[in-house]
Design a protein around this motif. Structure first.
Motif, short mmCIF file in Angstrom:
data_model
loop_
_atom_site.label_atom_id
_atom_site.label_comp_id
_atom_site.label_asym_id
_atom_site.label_seq_id
_atom_site.Cartn_x
_atom_site.Cartn_y
_atom_site.Cartn_z
N MET A 186 -2.15 9.95 6.38
CA MET A 186 -1.60 11.18 6.96
C MET A 186 -0.78 10.87 8.21
O MET A 186 0.29 11.43 8.43
CB MET A 186 -2.73 12.16 7.31
CG MET A 186 -3.69 12.50 6.18
SD MET A 186 -2.92 13.16 4.70
CE MET A 186 -4.33 13.18 3.59
N ALA A 187 -1.31 9.96 9.04
CA ALA A 187 -0.60 9.59 10.26
C ALA A 187 0.73 8.93 9.93
O ALA A 187 1.76 9.21 10.57
CB ALA A 187 -1.46 8.65 11.11
N SER A 188 0.74 8.06 8.93
CA SER A 188 1.98 7.36 8.55
C SER A 188 3.03 8.34 8.04
O SER A 188 4.21 8.25 8.41
CB SER A 188 1.67 6.32 7.47
OG SER A 188 0.80 5.33 7.95
N VAL A 189 2.61 9.28 7.19
CA VAL A 189 3.56 10.25 6.64
C VAL A 189 4.12 11.14 7.74
O VAL A 189 5.34 11.35 7.84
CB VAL A 189 2.88 11.09 5.55
CG1 VAL A 189 3.79 12.24 5.11
CG2 VAL A 189 2.54 10.22 4.34
N ILE A 228 7.90 3.54 -0.88
CA ILE A 228 7.38 4.88 -1.16
C ILE A 228 8.09 5.47 -2.37
O ILE A 228 7.46 6.08 -3.25
CB ILE A 228 7.53 5.77 0.08
CG1 ILE A 228 6.61 5.28 1.20
CG2 ILE A 228 7.22 7.23 -0.26
CD1 ILE A 228 6.77 6.02 2.51
N GLY A 229 9.42 5.28 -2.44
CA GLY A 229 10.16 5.77 -3.60
C GLY A 229 9.74 5.10 -4.89
O GLY A 229 9.60 5.75 -5.93
N LEU A 230 9.53 3.77 -4.82
CA LEU A 230 9.06 3.05 -6.00
C LEU A 230 7.68 3.54 -6.41
O LEU A 230 7.38 3.70 -7.61
CB LEU A 230 9.03 1.55 -5.70
CG LEU A 230 8.61 0.63 -6.86
CD1 LEU A 230 9.54 0.79 -8.05
CD2 LEU A 230 8.59 -0.83 -6.39
N ALA A 234 -5.53 7.09 -9.39
CA ALA A 234 -4.78 5.83 -9.49
C ALA A 234 -4.12 5.49 -8.16
O ALA A 234 -4.09 4.33 -7.74
CB ALA A 234 -3.73 5.94 -10.59
N ALA A 235 -3.59 6.51 -7.47
CA ALA A 235 -2.93 6.28 -6.19
C ALA A 235 -3.91 5.76 -5.14
O ALA A 235 -3.57 4.89 -4.32
CB ALA A 235 -2.27 7.57 -5.71
N ILE A 236 -5.13 6.29 -5.16
CA ILE A 236 -6.16 5.79 -4.24
C ILE A 236 -6.42 4.32 -4.51
O ILE A 236 -6.57 3.51 -3.58
CB ILE A 236 -7.46 6.60 -4.41
CG1 ILE A 236 -7.32 7.97 -3.74
CG2 ILE A 236 -8.65 5.87 -3.81
CD1 ILE A 236 -7.32 7.94 -2.23
N ARG A 256 0.82 -1.22 0.00
CA ARG A 256 0.00 0.00 0.00
C ARG A 256 0.85 1.26 0.00
O ARG A 256 0.38 2.34 -0.38
CB ARG A 256 -0.97 0.00 1.18
CG ARG A 256 -0.32 0.11 2.54
CD ARG A 256 -1.38 0.07 3.63
NE ARG A 256 -0.79 0.06 4.96
CZ ARG A 256 -1.23 0.80 5.97
NH1 ARG A 256 -2.26 1.59 5.81
NH2 ARG A 256 -0.66 0.73 7.15
N TYR A 257 2.13 1.14 0.42
CA TYR A 257 3.00 2.31 0.43
C TYR A 257 3.41 2.73 -0.98
O TYR A 257 3.93 3.83 -1.16
CB TYR A 257 4.22 2.06 1.32
CG TYR A 257 3.84 2.03 2.78
CD1 TYR A 257 3.67 3.22 3.48
CD2 TYR A 257 3.61 0.83 3.44
CE1 TYR A 257 3.29 3.20 4.82
CE2 TYR A 257 3.23 0.80 4.78
CZ TYR A 257 3.07 2.00 5.46
OH TYR A 257 2.69 1.98 6.78
N LEU A 258 3.19 1.85 -1.96
CA LEU A 258 3.31 2.31 -3.34
C LEU A 258 2.31 3.44 -3.60
O LEU A 258 2.61 4.42 -4.29
CB LEU A 258 3.04 1.15 -4.31
CG LEU A 258 4.04 -0.01 -4.34
CD1 LEU A 258 3.52 -1.10 -5.26
CD2 LEU A 258 5.40 0.47 -4.81
N GLY A 259 1.09 3.29 -3.06
CA GLY A 259 0.08 4.33 -3.19
C GLY A 259 0.48 5.61 -2.48
O GLY A 259 0.18 6.71 -2.95
N VAL A 260 1.16 5.48 -1.32
CA VAL A 260 1.64 6.66 -0.61
C VAL A 260 2.61 7.45 -1.49
O VAL A 260 2.50 8.67 -1.64
CB VAL A 260 2.33 6.26 0.71
CG1 VAL A 260 2.95 7.48 1.38
CG2 VAL A 260 1.33 5.60 1.65
#
Length: 649
Positions: free
Chosen positions: A487-490, A504-506, A535-537, A266-270
């Protein structure tokens, strides 16, 4: 209309607007925590207003416009709050939602959104007008208000259907499950397959409203996560991650897929959201400059010059006074959090500057793609990142309050941006029907603050009944609050927390590729687009939520094809889809309100199984899938059989 002295800001219109705003904000709060999406409420509110005011002796078109203006704040305030404020629970800073603080964040943030958006009206609606599709649609509904009966009937039937299906589902009577899923491992256990869909009629309605283009994009993002990234990670990288591998040892395919998605994919979406937020700001730099110039020009306009009733905005002098009055309590709030003036003052300055900039961005995007598709979450992520970078210099990476302070700034900006975009949408409708702008702006402020009054109790009720955020033993199937979790994760990752920065970089690279594809489509003049935040969602959320959204968009497409509406005929599309949009809005509202109603006995008894029927009465997931198919057929039938008089009413 306004020049003829037709009543607008009447007591009954204001009262009805406040009631509808509160009801719709509660419904959108549930929907947003559940699915990560909210939908615009102006059109359903306009139809309800026409019906209610007719019962009270008849209402004018401008009274109905005032009602839909105030009531539409229900979606914007709900979005601003649920995208950010639950992050304070997820971070462990709050144990419950504090009433006075939520009221200050939502109420003052919403009022700032109204103030910041006022100077933009002349540029975006009058001088260099943007389409504002939902504003134009609401105006057409208002102009065709002589016969609201068919529309009210559609809303009532679909709301009852949405509510009954929700009552029968897993959080209520448990007659049918909430999801349908099939999964399994591939040969030798290397690789897995998962297919599932949520059985929520509300998500079907969301898909119908946002359309097939967005439906395809969000589903494609989910396919990227669930059918490509997760199987690849399980097959080739899971063994190199001993902690995650131990956690899924012996688990089934579905549980393994969700564990990999939650911890990694899911961090790909982030990452895609982060690059999308930055791109949004860069691509709208010219509109920001235009908005600032428009505000300065409005402030310099001579006070003695005659201004027509249909061009009168809130006076700039009183706006500046109100701005100061609204900012002082927020400064006090930030000071209460940090206890440091050298931190709280910069926080306030960041909030003001980011608020105006992102209200401009939000208004511009609402003008292009509508409020329902407005990527407020991407705007908020950009705010939190910028605020975090400033706060890192002031507080240091190991600060206990750094993440909380960043969320507090982002929460106010998010509320302001959501309300700002919605405000311009309503002002577009008012411009078309001949309303007085300052009266609409005042009504939206009243509606926004009214919604803020109930946000904390609604959130506390939902949190105690369902849980919000990550699953726990007490709440194994909580409302996921995807944006707030993000938001909390970021924020936590910026202040000493651990985040999978490689993923996240990928994801940022994936987002950049999506942006490149979208720009190529734009250059070719293609009707189909690939908005990166949509798309990110899809990448960030579970596949099961995206499938019914896609199916709803597919139904909308089939309705167009049945009526033989071409891609170029946007006005005909709007006429064809109006009954379907009302039906979809009813599904959303009915399910969301039933979800809140179910929460009451769960909260009162502290027993999440209080309404559950005996297990012998439970049906399997195929029956649930059949129920969703039946709802979809009824939605399609409503659009397909729409007669001209119903479409125009």
């Amino acid at each position: 209309m306004a020049e003829k002295g037709i009543p607008q800001l009447t007591f009954r219109a204001v009262l009805l607007a406040i009631i509808l705003a509160m009801v719709l904000s509660a419904a959108n709060a549930y929907l947003g925590l559940f699915a990560g999406l909210t939908v615009a409420t102006a059109i359903p509110a306009a139809v309800v207003s026409m019906g209610v005011l007719r019962l009270l002796g008849g209402g004018t078109i401008l009274e109905n416009n005032i009602v839909q203006t105030g009531a539409s704040a229900g979606s914007s305030i709900a979005a601003g709050v649920i995208f950010t404020v639950p992050a304070l629970i997820i971070l462990g800073y709050w144990q419950d939602f504090r009433y006075s603080w939520v009221l200050a964040i939502a109420g003052l943030g919403g009022l700032l959104g109204v103030l910041f958006s006022v100077p933009l009206r002349r540029t975006m609606i009058v001088e260099d007008p943007l389409p504002f599709p939902e504003g134009k649609a609401a105006a057409e509904v208002l102009k065709a208000g002589d016969n609201p009966g068919p529309g009210l009937k559609i809303l009532g039937i679909s709301a009852a259907i949405g509510g009954l299906v929700k009552l029968a589902s897993g959080s209520g009577l448990r007659l049918i499950p909430e999801t349908w899923a099939q999964s399994g491992f591939l040969a030798n256990g290397k690789g897995l397959a998962y297919l599932g869909t949520n059985l929520s009629p509300a998500l079907l309605g969301v898909g119908y409203i946002v359309g097939l283009n967005i439906g395809i994009v969000v589903l494609s993002g989910a396919v990227l996560s669930w059918h490509i990234a997760i199987p690849l990670y399980q097959a080739f990288f899971l063994d190199s991650d001993p902690v995650l591998a131990a956690g899924v040892a012996g688990a089934g395919a579905e549980d393994t897929a969700f564990a990999i998605w939650s911890a990694k994919i899911r961090y790909l979406g982030v990452g895609a959201m982060l690059i999308g937020g930055v791109w949004t700001l860069f691509s709208l730099r010219k509109s920001l400059v235009s908005g600032i110039r428009s505000g300065i020009a409005a402030a310099r306009k001579g006070s003695g010059e005659f201004v027509a009733e249909t061009e009168r905005d809130l006076p700039m002098k009183w706006m500046l006074i109100a701005l100061v009055l609204f900012v002082i309590p927020l400064l006090a709030l930030y000071q209460a959090i940090t206890g440091l003036w050298h931190v709280s003052v910069p926080m306030t300055i960041i909030m003001i500057v980011a608020g105006f900039l992102f209200v401009s961005v939000s208004a511009y995007l609402a003008g292009l793609v509508g409020s329902s598709n407005n990527p407020v979450s991407g705007i908020t992520i950009a705010t939190i990142l910028f605020a975090s970078l400033v706060l890192l210099g002031l507080l240091g990476r190991d600060s206990d309050i750094g993440a909380v302070a960043a969320i507090m700034i982002g929460a106010v900006v998010c509320c302001a941006a959501a309300v700002g975009g919605d405000n311009l949408q309503d002002l577009k409708a008012g411009y078309i029907v001949g309303a007085t702008p300052w009266k609409q702006q005042l009504m939206l402020g009243i509606g926004a603050f009214s919604c803020a009054l109930i946000m904390a109790p609604v959130l506390n009720l939902l949190a105690q009944a369902y849980g919000i955020g990550p699953p726990t033993a007490e709440h194994p199937n909580p409302l996921s609050a995807p944006q707030a979790t993000l938001m909390a994760s970021v924020a936590k990752g910026m202040f000493g927390g651990q985040l999978p920065w490689g993923m996240i970089g990928l994801g940022a690279l994936v987002g950049a590729a999506i942006i490149a594809v979208d720009e190529w489509l734009k250059a070719r003049g293609a009707k189909f687009r690939v908005p990166v935040l949509a798309a990110a969602i899809g990448i960030y959320l579970p596949l099961e939520l995206m499938v019914p959204i896609f199916l709803g968009g597919l139904l909308a497409h089939f309705v167009e094809r049945w009526h033989k509406v071409t891609d170029a005929d946007d006005e005909a599309k709007e006429r064809v889809h109006r009954p379907g949009v009302l039906f979809a809005a009813g599904l959303i509202t009915g399910e969301a309100l039933m979800g809140i109603a179910i929460a009451v006995p769960i909260w009162a008894t502290e027993n999440r199984d209080v309404l559950a029927l005996p297990e012998s009465l439970h049906f399997n997931q195929w029956i649930g899938l059949a129920v969703l198919a039946l709802v979809g057929w009824y939605l399609y039938r409503t659009g397909k059989k729409a007669q001209p008089e119903v479409v125009s009413g």
